[in-house]
Design an enzyme around this catalytic site. Structure first.
Site, PDB file in Angstrom:
ATOM      1  N   HIS A  36       0.824  -1.201   0.000  1.00 46.58           N
ATOM      2  CA  HIS A  36       0.000   0.000   0.000  1.00 46.58           C
ATOM      3  C   HIS A  36       0.864   1.259   0.000  1.00 46.58           C
ATOM      4  CE1 HIS A  36      -2.957   2.769   2.290  1.00 46.58           C
ATOM      5  NE2 HIS A  36      -3.427   2.617   1.060  1.00 46.58           N
ATOM      6  N   HIS A  78      -1.343  11.482  -1.967  1.00 44.42           N
ATOM      7  CA  HIS A  78      -2.635  11.029  -1.485  1.00 44.42           C
ATOM      8  C   HIS A  78      -3.560  12.160  -1.077  1.00 44.42           C
ATOM      9  CE1 HIS A  78      -5.536   9.694   1.597  1.00 44.42           C
ATOM     10  NE2 HIS A  78      -5.622   8.596   0.869  1.00 44.42           N
TER      11      HIS A  78
END
Length: 277
Positions: A36, A78
């Site tokens: 991730h 992000h």
């Protein structure tokens, strides 16, 4: 990845949404484990060194987020704002790439990472090829840039990715981004990202031509997992960092675990990085 319920009512009708989706998706082999944001427990997320760390830990796939700078450069990032993972401030969508590259994207994680920079998508793709890794590219648009982000990401992948390698898997919470990816690059595999269970998830996934569904660990149930698998979709679950939970999910029929701790989860599920298509 982040929170975001997926329903047709939550977004403007995506381009081409009147199409009839396939009865069943084409098979898409997934690995057992995806790192991730690189390997987010071991190195600063969404950086080249994070990708290298994932490779060192033995994972064969990584996931990372793609957003656009103010001047339209696709970068690995992000958040909407810069404060959490850099020494900058303000909104990423209002920051030019040149200014973004001057920021430190590693010191927040630890002193040894000081001086890391935010990479652009092409740099990340080049590194994946160098390391022999595959990728789940999450299209994570800033508000109002859903189609633009997907289009530029697809164009960058087409230009930078070797013709003899299977395409990266594109995923998104944004229906408009997935629809744009479908319309621009029907040959690139797509995955529908969900948070809570949308009542119309199956219709949405079919309309967008998705081959995988990516569910939040905290909202996935055994029944929903079985429903997804019966529909012919590959099933990935995020973000799972406890080996015991990973083992339970694999027992439910989950294909792929997306984790900040790929080394720990690899040991649990098989000791291998899984299938690379």
């Amino acid at each position: 990845m982040g929170q975001g319920a997926v329903t047709m009512g939550d977004a403007a009708k995506p381009p081409g949404s009147g199409r009839t989706g396939p009865a069943r998706p084409s098979p898409l082999p997934l690995p057992k484990v995806i790192g991730h944001r690189g390997a987010a427990a071991a190195a600063p997320e969404n950086t080249l060194e994070g990708i290298r760390e994932a490779a060192r830990l033995g994972v064969g796939w990584v996931e990372f987020d793609v957003k656009l700078t103010a001047d339209g450069v696709p970068v690995l990032f992000h958040d909407e704002t810069l404060e959490r993972t850099t020494d900058g401030s303000g909104r990423l969508a209002e920051t030019a790439f040149r200014d973004l590259r001057a920021l430190d994207a590693g010191a927040w994680f630890g002193e040894r990472w000081r001086g890391l920079r935010i990479p652009d998508l092409e740099q990340a793709l080049d590194l994946l090829v160098e390391l022999g890794l595959h990728a789940n590219v999450e299209i994570k648009p800033c508000p109002g840039r859903e189609v633009e982000t997907a289009t530029i990401a697809v164009e960058t992948i087409r230009r930078a990715w070797p013709e003899d390698r299977p395409w990266p898997l594109l995923s998104s919470f944004s229906l408009a981004s997935l629809a744009a990816a479908r319309d621009e690059a029907e040959d690139m595999p797509r995955g529908l990202l969900t948070w809570r269970r949308p009542a119309d998830w199956a219709a949405v996934a079919a309309d967008l031509g998705c081959q995988t569904v990516h569910c939040a660990d905290c909202h996935l149930t055994r029944d929903w997992a079985q429903e997804i698998r019966r529909g012919g979709y590959g099933l990935a679950v995020y973000t799972v960092n406890e080996p015991s939970r990973a083992a339970e999910l694999i027992g439910w029929g989950v294909d792929c675990i997306i984790t900040d701790r790929p080394d720990a989860i690899l040991e649990t599920v098989s000791g291998k990085s899984g299938t690379v298509f």
